[in-house]
Design a protein around this motif. Structure first.
Motif, PDB file in Angstrom:
ATOM      1  N   THR A 270      -0.020 -42.676  50.605  1.00  0.00           N
ATOM      2  CA  THR A 270      -1.041 -41.876  49.991  1.00  0.00           C
ATOM      3  C   THR A 270      -1.454 -42.629  48.639  1.00  0.00           C
ATOM      4  O   THR A 270      -2.343 -42.157  47.819  1.00  0.00           O
ATOM      5  N   GLY A 271      -1.430 -44.070  48.593  1.00  0.00           N
ATOM      6  CA  GLY A 271      -1.816 -44.852  47.430  1.00  0.00           C
ATOM      7  C   GLY A 271      -1.182 -44.463  46.063  1.00  0.00           C
ATOM      8  O   GLY A 271      -2.068 -44.741  44.896  1.00  0.00           O
TER       9      GLY A 271
ATOM     10  N   HIS B 208      -3.859 -43.981  42.371  1.00  0.00           N
ATOM     11  CA  HIS B 208      -4.568 -42.924  41.875  1.00  0.00           C
ATOM     12  C   HIS B 208      -3.679 -41.746  41.245  1.00  0.00           C
ATOM     13  O   HIS B 208      -4.156 -40.940  40.831  1.00  0.00           O
ATOM     14  N   ASP B 209      -2.327 -41.805  41.547  1.00  0.00           N
ATOM     15  CA  ASP B 209      -1.429 -40.737  40.764  1.00  0.00           C
ATOM     16  C   ASP B 209       0.010 -41.458  41.260  1.00  0.00           C
ATOM     17  O   ASP B 209       0.072 -42.538  41.477  1.00  0.00           O
TER      18      ASP B 209
ATOM     19  N   ARG C 223       7.702 -32.787  38.375  1.00  0.00           N
ATOM     20  CA  ARG C 223       6.490 -32.700  37.877  1.00  0.00           C
ATOM     21  C   ARG C 223       6.309 -33.304  36.538  1.00  0.00           C
ATOM     22  O   ARG C 223       5.296 -34.002  36.225  1.00  0.00           O
ATOM     23  N   ASN C 224       7.336 -33.002  35.836  1.00  0.00           N
ATOM     24  CA  ASN C 224       7.350 -33.667  34.394  1.00  0.00           C
ATOM     25  C   ASN C 224       7.370 -35.140  34.364  1.00  0.00           C
ATOM     26  O   ASN C 224       6.953 -35.944  33.806  1.00  0.00           O
ATOM     27  N   ILE C 225       8.537 -35.514  35.400  1.00  0.00           N
ATOM     28  CA  ILE C 225       8.622 -36.938  35.556  1.00  0.00           C
ATOM     29  C   ILE C 225       7.066 -37.717  36.003  1.00  0.00           C
ATOM     30  O   ILE C 225       6.973 -38.760  35.377  1.00  0.00           O
ATOM     31  N   ARG C 226       6.624 -37.075  37.053  1.00  0.00           N
ATOM     32  CA  ARG C 226       5.316 -37.569  37.280  1.00  0.00           C
ATOM     33  C   ARG C 226       4.238 -37.749  36.149  1.00  0.00           C
ATOM     34  O   ARG C 226       3.637 -38.708  35.957  1.00  0.00           O
ATOM     35  N   ALA C 227       4.061 -36.606  35.502  1.00  0.00           N
ATOM     36  CA  ALA C 227       3.269 -36.534  34.345  1.00  0.00           C
ATOM     37  C   ALA C 227       3.553 -37.585  33.309  1.00  0.00           C
ATOM     38  O   ALA C 227       2.644 -38.296  32.788  1.00  0.00           O
TER      39      ALA C 227
ATOM     40  N   GLY D 148       4.795 -53.351  47.783  1.00  0.00           N
ATOM     41  CA  GLY D 148       3.499 -53.277  46.697  1.00  0.00           C
ATOM     42  C   GLY D 148       3.312 -52.081  45.800  1.00  0.00           C
ATOM     43  O   GLY D 148       2.373 -51.788  45.461  1.00  0.00           O
ATOM     44  N   VAL D 149       4.298 -51.306  45.870  1.00  0.00           N
ATOM     45  CA  VAL D 149       4.100 -49.945  45.370  1.00  0.00           C
ATOM     46  C   VAL D 149       4.728 -50.040  43.951  1.00  0.00           C
ATOM     47  O   VAL D 149       5.689 -50.300  43.695  1.00  0.00           O
ATOM     48  N   PRO D 150       3.860 -49.579  42.675  1.00  0.00           N
ATOM     49  CA  PRO D 150       4.170 -49.711  41.362  1.00  0.00           C
ATOM     50  C   PRO D 150       5.431 -48.658  41.159  1.00  0.00           C
ATOM     51  O   PRO D 150       5.363 -47.520  41.834  1.00  0.00           O
TER      52      PRO D 150
END
Length: 412
Positions: free
Chosen positions: A270-271, A189-190, A365-369, A316-318
């Motif tokens: 946290t999925g 989901h994020d 935060r930019n990397i996450r986006a 199993g985390v992408p």
């Protein structure tokens, strides 16, 4: 996925002498086979066997399996050299470094690692003993020690070869294990963005900062001590240098393992997926002043990235790698890009909207986006399987990336 479990052997003096004689014989045979491969330009396993197999067995008193592994180790070393030459890791063609690597045959250290298969090495897990083939005959009841987690992994997942290694007077076995991966999370989901750096080793988009100031202080102190000891150049100074070698690398590796474990556990809880920067070739792209070069060269960002990747695959985390360009100059709130936005190493202040934040957190935060945008467009996880292990000219195990660069393989 393949992981390597390192266990410590506890041989008696007589057993240790037999093991050392075995390593010496195998590596002398590998050096001779390497010379034959170089002179005849035959560097493929089965082709090289035709020229060296019988001589290796008879001259160094090796068994059939040991002789085959010696020849294969030689071919692996040339394959690693070829990959490094192709990737440019040994300089440009014609450079002094390139010529030194290609104008003479590969040689092996007398204590270089030697691979063992199940015909040459058997494990008794309950008794914590191994039975090892040596040039003096098979040695039984060689004790070993490992953590409970390592013992459980060995008992459940050990497959394939194990490497016998002597490092700083201590004997180890590096056992290959086929560890199952968790089902991949195909609907995160994020993403959890991770900004890698020197002052702050890793900063997450949640605002968690894992600072490296303590590690950098230790590195500076060790570097100063090494300089003083090298200038003295006395026997006692050399003994101290030898005793302290690899200490800094072990400390950095331990810190990287802990950071990677924490990051992956948080993403799994946290999925979310994990977003990393693609820092391939950063050392060639960046120009630094002389005082900064040693610090930059000792930055183990590739190792940390690999630890995060293989632990994420196991959980199993992408993982998505993004282009790091301008992530430190871009405002995470309004998207304004300006070099002046980066006020200092620690702080970011947008010239357009006035947003103020910790500089590394803004970058994460930019990397996450960027990772989230790539994922929404259908980009797959860019977490590859751990690279296959190959041996370099000294008989050490190395992992080879897609570009051929050598790096440390994952270990438990």
């Amino acid at each position: 996925m393949k992981l390597t479990v390192q266990v410590k052997l506890l041989p008696t003096p007589g057993q240790a002498a037999a093991l050392e004689a075995t390593l010496r014989a195998c590596n002398e045979a590998a050096t001779w086979a390497s010379r034959v491969a170089f002179e005849k330009d035959v560097k493929r396993n089965f082709a090289l066997r035709e020229h060296t197999y019988n001589q290796v067995k008879e001259r160094w008193n090796l068994g059939a399996q040991a002789a085959q592994h010696v020849i294969k180790k030689t071919c692996d070393a040339y394959a690693t050299l070829k990959a490094n030459l192709r990737a440019g890791n040994l300089g440009r063609p014609g450079s002094n470094r390139y010529l030194r690597a290609t104008e003479k045959p590969i040689t092996f250290r007398s204590q270089g690692a030697q691979p063992y298969d199940d015909r040459m090495l058997s494990w008794q897990m309950a008794e914590r003993r191994v039975s090892v083939w040596t040039v003096a005959g098979r040695i039984k009841d060689v004790a070993f020690t490992a953590t409970p987690e390592q013992l459980a992994t060995l008992a459940l997942y050990r497959r394939g070869e194990s490497d016998l290694l002597l490092r700083d007077g201590i004997w180890f076995l590096l056992a290959t294990c086929e560890v199952p991966e968790a089902p991949p999370n195909t609907d995160p989901h994020d993403f959890l963005g991770i900004d890698l750096g020197i002052v702050n080793i890793a900063t997450t988009s949640d605002g968690e900062i894992m600072a490296g100031r303590g590690l950098n202080r230790i590195r500076n102190r060790e570097r100063t001590l090494r300089t003083k000891l090298q200038k003295k150049n006395t026997p006692s100074a050399k003994r101290r240098l030898k005793k302290r070698r690899r200490k800094e690398a072990r400390r950095a590796k331990d810190i990287n393992h802990k950071i990677a474990k924490h990051v992956v556990a948080e993403a799994e809880r946290t999925g979310r997926g994990i977003a990393l920067e693609d820092l391939t070739g950063i050392r060639e792209r960046v120009r630094l002043r002389r005082p900064q070069r040693a610090t930059h060269s000792s930055w183990a960002f590739a190792q940390l990235g690999q630890f995060i990747v293989y632990k994420a695959r196991r959980a199993g985390v992408p993982v998505v790698h993004v282009d790091p360009a301008y992530t430190s100059r871009t405002c995470a709130e309004c998207g304004h890009i300006d070099k002046a936005n980066r006020v200092s190493q620690a702080w970011f202040a947008c010239r357009s909207c006035g947003f103020v934040d910790h500089a590394d957190r803004n970058s994460s935060r930019n990397i996450r986006a960027r990772a989230w945008e790539l994922w929404r467009r259908g980009a797959p996880s860019t977490a590859p399987a751990p690279p296959p292990r190959q041996r370099d000219g000294a008989g050490r195990e190395r992992s080879t990336t897609a570009s051929g660069a050598r790096c440390a393989g994952p270990a438990l």
